[in-house]
Design a protein around this motif. Sequence first.
Motif: not given
Length: 266
Positions: A114-117, A136-138, A156-157, A169-172
């Motif tokens: 997960r992005a917030d991990d 990041h894959h979303i 989460e991102l 960050f690029l939100l995919a």
Amino acid sequence: MLIDVHAHFLHDRSPRTDWRERNASRLRAGDRVGITVHVASILGSWGATSPIYFPSPEDIEYGNTFLLNLQRAHESRIRGYAVVNPNFQRHALAELDRCLDAGMIGIKLAASRRADDALLDPICRVAAKRGVPVLHHIWQHRRREYPGQEASDALELGALASRHPDVNFLLAHIAGGGDWIHTLVAVRDSPNVYLDLSGSGVDGGMLEACLSQVGVERLVWGCDLTIDTGWAKLRYLQHLLPPAELELVAWRNAARIFPRSAFPAD
């Protein structure tokens, strides 16, 4: 210039036997559309010998090395993201050093964690030190678990981006599936999160909503697996935006967040 910030290529260990033809057809289609640079990743073995979203260290290294060779073979036309699996922390950090030292210009995180991990924090510290963005894959507004991946959504991102304000960050693939309106609201106030317009969706009002909620300076153009819907969005943007703003989405925003030497001079 036109920069595709979300491209993919295949290799000889992927499940597809026509990988050469598909790579060549992507470059041909890119030429027709006018793509100057494909910023690409290879997700391990694409599921052949380890899961797509949980690739093994061996598959990661092979895919990244293949992409580095493509980058060398095609000079300025292809640039690479270093793919890593944060579950293999030592390997991920070593692989980032190897790939970024060899000329890759960004980091690709899929759905291995997960992005917030907290496992992503050391990777983001590398991104900050190296001055490279993280794609990041979303899944837009994840409401349940999906098999074979640890899918993240924009909230989460956004949490990760707030912990690392000096990383872009690029939100995919805002058009890659799910409730993209939820995403726009979730990251509206996250200035270091850029929306990657790629994905197969071409919903009415999508691009207008992205412009309204996030603004033209945080949108970047891309295609993902195929070029056709990316081309459709580009043609629509040509009618929607004045020339100066179209340039921002087409390449200037990307040129600002990737390393200075990443792309040909305009």
